[in-house]
Design a protein around this motif. Structure first.
Motif, mmCIF file in Angstrom:
data_model
loop_
_atom_site.group_PDB
_atom_site.id
_atom_site.type_symbol
_atom_site.label_atom_id
_atom_site.label_comp_id
_atom_site.label_asym_id
_atom_site.label_seq_id
_atom_site.Cartn_x
_atom_site.Cartn_y
_atom_site.Cartn_z
ATOM 1 N N ASN B 32 -1.670 12.656 3.301
ATOM 2 C CA ASN B 32 -0.729 11.728 2.787
ATOM 3 C C ASN B 32 -1.259 11.207 1.592
ATOM 4 O O ASN B 32 -2.439 10.578 1.660
ATOM 5 C CB ASN B 32 -0.386 10.727 3.803
ATOM 6 C CG ASN B 32 0.267 11.479 4.859
ATOM 7 O OD1 ASN B 32 0.969 12.892 4.703
ATOM 8 N ND2 ASN B 32 0.606 10.967 5.871
ATOM 9 N N PHE B 34 -0.960 8.312 -1.650
ATOM 10 C CA PHE B 34 -0.208 7.012 -2.213
ATOM 11 C C PHE B 34 -0.755 6.499 -3.489
ATOM 12 O O PHE B 34 -1.926 6.701 -3.653
ATOM 13 C CB PHE B 34 -0.600 5.820 -1.132
ATOM 14 C CG PHE B 34 -0.107 6.121 0.387
ATOM 15 C CD1 PHE B 34 -1.000 6.849 1.142
ATOM 16 C CD2 PHE B 34 0.920 5.952 0.834
ATOM 17 C CE1 PHE B 34 -0.712 7.401 2.458
ATOM 18 C CE2 PHE B 34 1.600 6.405 2.270
ATOM 19 C CZ PHE B 34 0.668 7.026 3.001
ATOM 20 N N TYR B 36 -0.689 2.578 -4.759
ATOM 21 C CA TYR B 36 -0.189 1.240 -4.765
ATOM 22 C C TYR B 36 -0.732 0.483 -6.142
ATOM 23 O O TYR B 36 -1.542 1.019 -6.692
ATOM 24 C CB TYR B 36 -1.044 0.506 -3.616
ATOM 25 C CG TYR B 36 -0.675 0.906 -2.283
ATOM 26 C CD1 TYR B 36 -1.203 1.963 -1.489
ATOM 27 C CD2 TYR B 36 0.103 -0.030 -1.633
ATOM 28 C CE1 TYR B 36 -0.691 2.211 -0.425
ATOM 29 C CE2 TYR B 36 0.411 0.095 -0.076
ATOM 30 C CZ TYR B 36 0.036 1.483 0.316
ATOM 31 O OH TYR B 36 0.477 1.634 1.674
ATOM 32 N N LEU B 46 3.704 -0.484 -2.830
ATOM 33 C CA LEU B 46 3.690 0.814 -2.779
ATOM 34 C C LEU B 46 4.456 1.144 -4.096
ATOM 35 O O LEU B 46 5.361 0.652 -4.322
ATOM 36 C CB LEU B 46 4.246 1.221 -1.560
ATOM 37 C CG LEU B 46 4.511 2.783 -1.481
ATOM 38 C CD1 LEU B 46 3.116 3.675 -1.267
ATOM 39 C CD2 LEU B 46 5.346 3.423 -0.528
ATOM 40 N N LYS B 49 4.790 7.700 -2.863
ATOM 41 C CA LYS B 49 3.943 8.347 -1.879
ATOM 42 C C LYS B 49 4.233 10.049 -1.969
ATOM 43 O O LYS B 49 5.314 10.300 -2.208
ATOM 44 C CB LYS B 49 4.132 7.755 -0.359
ATOM 45 C CG LYS B 49 5.625 7.863 -0.192
ATOM 46 C CD LYS B 49 5.813 7.193 1.165
ATOM 47 C CE LYS B 49 7.364 7.327 1.776
ATOM 48 N NZ LYS B 49 7.470 6.416 2.982
ATOM 49 N N PHE B 90 -3.959 1.568 -7.565
ATOM 50 C CA PHE B 90 -4.928 2.090 -6.452
ATOM 51 C C PHE B 90 -4.290 3.454 -6.009
ATOM 52 O O PHE B 90 -3.130 3.304 -5.694
ATOM 53 C CB PHE B 90 -5.140 1.167 -5.296
ATOM 54 C CG PHE B 90 -5.795 -0.216 -5.801
ATOM 55 C CD1 PHE B 90 -5.224 -1.332 -6.049
ATOM 56 C CD2 PHE B 90 -7.258 -0.204 -5.837
ATOM 57 C CE1 PHE B 90 -5.804 -2.441 -6.636
ATOM 58 C CE2 PHE B 90 -7.970 -1.452 -6.204
ATOM 59 C CZ PHE B 90 -7.157 -2.455 -6.522
ATOM 60 N N THR B 94 -4.699 9.178 3.193
ATOM 61 C CA THR B 94 -4.804 9.386 4.619
ATOM 62 C C THR B 94 -5.128 10.849 4.809
ATOM 63 O O THR B 94 -4.302 11.862 4.791
ATOM 64 C CB THR B 94 -3.620 8.995 5.430
ATOM 65 O OG1 THR B 94 -3.289 7.508 5.029
ATOM 66 C CG2 THR B 94 -3.841 8.980 6.766
#
Lengths: 113, 115
Positions: B32, B34, B36, B46, B49, B90, B94
């Motif tokens: 996963n 993302f 940020y 967020l 994603k 950032f 995951t």
């Protein structure tokens, strides 16, 4: 919009003292996390917590650290005997499901002298 | 070592310039992904994603990112930046296949946009 909140925003403590950092996750979330960011470094995972127990912890999260959900709303990180190298920004996050989006609080800046 | 890399540490642009921030990761299997953003004095928010499906994902404030599995990349783009995009960005991963839900962050990219 619901938010994760953290208190205090700043904390200064003496080396060897205990500190408790507090977080109020989003109310219907079930997964809780602590991360930290030492100045100039990456945001690092510390611990995840689900169903009233730690589900995963990093190497950083040694016996000096503990987490607790003392009631239905708070999630705390305790550092038993702080060291200089514990100085960092500590972020709490929560998520409705595991492996889903994590929502972060504003952080607590901890300075250990 | 397994990691998330952001190669641009500090990017300076003028308003209306196009933006692309690189993110590479070294985890195999399902991930996963993302992005940020942290605006000055604010908390991590967020932007967008990717879990599955269309590898081109659109986020808030005109940002988009493309997941290229063969390159282990998830670069962030915006065609025309604004002064208000000044922030730290950032990338986070995951590694789902590792049976974890922790986020592994890159080092962050500081974006400064000048009017």
């Amino acid at each position: 919009e619901p938010e994760v909140t953290q208190t205090p925003s700043h904390q200064v403590t003496q080396m060897g003292q205990e500190v408790i950092l507090r977080c109020v996750p989003i109310s219907n979330h079930l997964y809780f996390y602590w991360y930290r960011q030492i100045l100039g470094q990456k945001v690092e995972f510390l611990v995840s917590f689900y169903n009233n127990e730690i589900s995963e912890k990093s190497e950083i999260f040694d016996d000096q650290f503990s987490v607790e959900r003392p009631d239905g709303s708070n999630f705390t990180l305790k550092i038993r005997s702080t060291k200089l190298e514990d100085s960092a920004m500590y972020f709490c996050a929560s998520s409705g499901q595991g492996q889903e989006t994590q929502y972060f609080g504003p952080g607590t800046r901890l300075l250990v002298l | 070592a397994q990691s998330v890399s952001q190669h641009n540490h500090h990017v300076i642009l003028s308003e209306a310039a196009s933006l692309e921030l690189g993110c590479n990761y070294s985890y195999g299997g399902t991930v996963n992904l993302f992005w940020y953003v942290q605006y000055p004095g604010q908390h991590l928010q967020l932007l967008l994603k990717y879990f599955s499906g269309d590898p081109l994902v659109k986020g808030i404030k005109g940002f988009e990112a493309e997941f290229i599995k063969s390159k282990f990349s998830f670069n962030l783009r915006k065609p025309s930046v604004q002064w208000s995009d000044t922030a730290e960005y950032f990338c986070a991963v995951t590694p789902v296949s590792y049976n974890t839900d922790k986020l592994i962050f890159g080092t962050g990219t500081r974006l400064q946009v000048f009017p």
